[in-house]
Design a protein around this motif. Structure first.
Motif, PDB file in Angstrom:
ATOM      1  N   TRP A   1       0.473   5.386  -2.103  1.00 10.88           N
ATOM      2  CA  TRP A   1      -0.931   5.325  -2.516  1.00 10.88           C
ATOM      3  C   TRP A   1      -1.197   6.346  -3.627  1.00 10.88           C
TER       4      TRP A   1
ATOM      5  N   VAL B   1      -5.368  15.527  -4.838  1.00 12.48           N
ATOM      6  CA  VAL B   1      -6.149  14.836  -3.815  1.00 12.48           C
ATOM      7  C   VAL B   1      -5.733  13.371  -3.835  1.00 12.48           C
ATOM      8  N   HIS B   2      -5.642  12.760  -2.657  1.00 14.92           N
ATOM      9  CA  HIS B   2      -5.354  11.335  -2.602  1.00 14.92           C
ATOM     10  C   HIS B   2      -6.606  10.551  -2.946  1.00 14.92           C
TER      11      HIS B   2
ATOM     12  N   THR C   1      -9.051   5.734   0.559  1.00 14.78           N
ATOM     13  CA  THR C   1      -8.562   4.393   0.842  1.00 14.78           C
ATOM     14  C   THR C   1      -9.682   3.420   1.159  1.00 14.78           C
ATOM     15  N   SER C   2     -10.851   3.902   1.539  1.00 15.43           N
ATOM     16  CA  SER C   2     -11.908   2.947   1.892  1.00 15.43           C
ATOM     17  C   SER C   2     -12.820   2.730   0.687  1.00 15.43           C
TER      18      SER C   2
ATOM     19  N   TYR D   1      -4.388  -9.643   2.201  1.00 15.94           N
ATOM     20  CA  TYR D   1      -3.068  -9.203   2.605  1.00 15.94           C
ATOM     21  C   TYR D   1      -3.063  -8.754   4.059  1.00 15.94           C
ATOM     22  N   GLY D   2      -4.230  -8.630   4.647  1.00 17.76           N
ATOM     23  CA  GLY D   2      -4.301  -8.208   6.039  1.00 17.76           C
ATOM     24  C   GLY D   2      -4.602  -6.746   6.242  1.00 17.76           C
ATOM     25  N   TYR D   3      -4.801  -5.983   5.151  1.00 23.92           N
ATOM     26  CA  TYR D   3      -5.035  -4.557   5.295  1.00 23.92           C
ATOM     27  C   TYR D   3      -6.504  -4.291   5.583  1.00 23.92           C
ATOM     28  N   LYS D   4      -6.733  -3.438   6.559  1.00 25.54           N
ATOM     29  CA  LYS D   4      -8.104  -3.053   6.899  1.00 25.54           C
ATOM     30  C   LYS D   4      -8.284  -1.639   6.435  1.00 25.54           C
ATOM     31  N   THR D   5      -9.210  -1.423   5.517  1.00 29.01           N
ATOM     32  CA  THR D   5      -9.325  -0.098   4.934  1.00 29.01           C
ATOM     33  C   THR D   5     -10.576   0.639   5.326  1.00 29.01           C
ATOM     34  N   THR D   6     -11.495  -0.027   5.988  1.00 27.93           N
ATOM     35  CA  THR D   6     -12.713   0.659   6.348  1.00 27.93           C
ATOM     36  C   THR D   6     -13.174   0.192   7.711  1.00 27.93           C
ATOM     37  N   SER D   7     -13.836   1.079   8.443  1.00 28.80           N
ATOM     38  CA  SER D   7     -14.319   0.699   9.760  1.00 28.80           C
ATOM     39  C   SER D   7     -15.720   0.136   9.734  1.00 28.80           C
TER      40      SER D   7
ATOM     41  N   ARG E   1     -15.136  14.470  -2.729  1.00 30.59           N
ATOM     42  CA  ARG E   1     -14.027  15.264  -2.215  1.00 30.59           C
ATOM     43  C   ARG E   1     -14.088  16.658  -2.803  1.00 30.59           C
TER      44      ARG E   1
ATOM     45  N   VAL F   1       0.809  -1.218   0.000  1.00 31.08           N
ATOM     46  CA  VAL F   1       0.000   0.000   0.000  1.00 31.08           C
ATOM     47  C   VAL F   1       0.837   1.259   0.000  1.00 31.08           C
TER      48      VAL F   1
END
Lengths: 237, 229
Positions: free
Chosen positions: A128, A152-153, A156-157, A228-234, A163, A125
């Motif tokens: 980005w 602007v980035h 991620t979620s 991959y283990g990435y958590k991108t949203t709550s 935006r 990641v």
């Protein structure tokens, strides 16, 4: 006129013909690493080999509209900046929109409604992706001149995001420089854009003023980031 | 058993021993991890390194407002993290361009940042320490406000607002700063986050707000049982 059977089909018959190569075949198509037949479920079991696959990030959306104080006739150009590990799978990384003018009323809103769709694949990641935006207009002689910058980035979620990007314009340090720039159609601009805008290094010595507000809508689709283990949203659905 | 085995007996004995060895081998194989993965190929093979928590903070210093100033402002942002955190990618120091305010008093910095860290502890979650500088028409640079903000700890998108302040001097210092610029400054940044007991001795004057947009991706925090949302 006699209608043959082909006329009643939905589209050209070629599109709906079954692929000769079934996705359950053992032969791996190594040329295209993103082909669906390489899905992890369907691969034969090989304990020595890691089930390596990329994760995919689908970025789609549109540059909706913007307000630029009193300026009119602006076209937006976008550039997607990302690290070396991110590979472009599909889509265009740059694009230039039409020149938009305000409506006759009091509203200062300029509408472009300019869509974009890009798919990236990567294994990390880091770096980005960011979208760097340029606002350009035509000067009194009809030359295209870039006036506004912004970035602007990519969110991620996954899901839908709006935006609001504030654009800025560089300010020349002297009045004479400003006049010369106006005559030549070459006002103060950044030399190493888009990297200068996207990275932020080297901008310390520049002076800017506020340019305007831009509205962008994003729709983010992700695949394999959870593996991959990435958590991108709550949001736990 | 006689010393002289018949051929059949010998063959039978060898066959039995081979079968025994075979059984042993099969048992060993079934204890292997690959057997479990064969039953569930969707589950990826993860090593110990995959369980080390990582966090990615990606975003932009959007701008500022609320500063009653007509001069240009720029920010210096220091990224601070605890001792058990380690940066995986070298970041660049953040110093924004100088921006002139518009009619509403808003400043646009639009300075992107990205920090990729690995963590060994939840203590010392990353923070920004912000120093606001003023650049006037004569080219003089002055630090006029300080602030600090903690970065979000759950995955998603966040808009942060950092409020700032500056130290207040006595009557003479304040009137000096009002007419000529040059407000009282902090000699070190310790009172901000490192040594909060130093704040007992200072009085401060409120200043404007800094707006930051931050996206956060977390890895393996949930696997270790750490809940942040």
């Amino acid at each position: 006129m006699e209608r043959s059977e082909e006329d009643l089909s939905l589209g050209s018959s070629e599109e709906y013909r079954d692929e000769e190569k079934s996705i359950f075949t053992e032969d791996m198509n190594i040329d295209n690493p993103h082909e669906y037949s390489k899905h992890e479920n369907l691969q034969t079991y090989d304990p020595k080999r890691q089930p390596h696959s990329f994760f995919y990030l689908g970025i789609s959306g549109q540059i909706d509209s913007g307000e630029f104080y009193d300026r009119d006739g602006i076209a937006i150009k976008y550039d997607i900046v990302k690290g070396n590990r991110w590979k472009l799978v599909k889509g265009e990384e740059t694009g230039i929109s039409q020149h938009g003018f305000r409506n006759q009323g009091a509203s200062k809103r300029i509408v472009w409604n300019f869509p974009f769709e890009v798919i990236y694949s990567s294994t990390n990641v880091k770096d980005w992706p960011q979208i760097v935006l340029y606002g350009s207009g035509k000067d009194f002689r009809g030359r295209e001149v870039i006036e506004f910058y912004g970035s602007v980035h990519v969110p991620t979620s996954p899901g839908r995001h709006t935006r609001y990007v504030r654009m800025f314009q560089p300010v020349t340090s002297s009045i004479f420089g400003k006049f010369l720039g106006w005559i030549k159609g070459n006002p103060a601009s950044y030399k190493d854009a888009p990297n200068l805008i996207a990275k932020g290094e080297g901008r310390e010595v520049t002076r800017v003023q506020s340019g305007g507000l831009l509205k962008i809508t994003f729709q983010i689709t992700q695949r394999n980031l959870e593996k991959y283990g990435y958590k991108t949203t709550s949001n736990d659905d | 058993m006689s010393n002289f085995d018949t051929k059949e007996a010998r063959d039978k004995r060898i066959k039995d021993e081979l079968e025994e060895l075979n059984n042993k081998l099969e048992l060993d194989l079934s204890r292997d991890d690959s057997e479990r993965d064969y039953q569930d190929p969707q589950r990826p093979i993860r090593t110990k390194a995959d369980f080390k928590p990582e966090a990615l903070f990606v975003g932009q210093i959007l701008g500022a407002d609320g500063f009653d100033n007509e001069d240009a402002l720029f920010l210096e942002v220091i990224f601070k993290h605890g001792e058990h955190w380690k940066l995986l990618a070298l970041p660049s120091p953040i110093q924004t361009h100088s921006c002139y305010p518009d009619e509403d008093g808003t400043y646009v910095f639009a300075h992107p940042f990205e920090f990729y860290l690995t963590s060994g502890s939840i203590h010392g979650w990353p923070k920004f320490i912000i120093k606001v500088y003023r650049l006037d028409d004569f080219g003089k640079i002055d630090a006029i406000a300080y602030g600090s903000v903690t970065l979000p700890n759950s995955a998603g998108t966040f808009e942060l607002e950092c409020s700032t302040w500056r130290p207040m001097g006595n009557c003479i210092d304040e009137s000096y700063s009002f007419f000529l610029g040059g407000p009282p400054k902090l000699t070190t940044l310790n009172p901000l986050t490192r040594d909060l007991t130093l704040r007992e001795n200072i009085s401060t004057v409120s200043s404007g707000n800094i707006h930051i947009q931050c996206d956060v991706i977390l890895k393996s925090f949930e696997d270790l049982g750490i809940k942040t949302s």
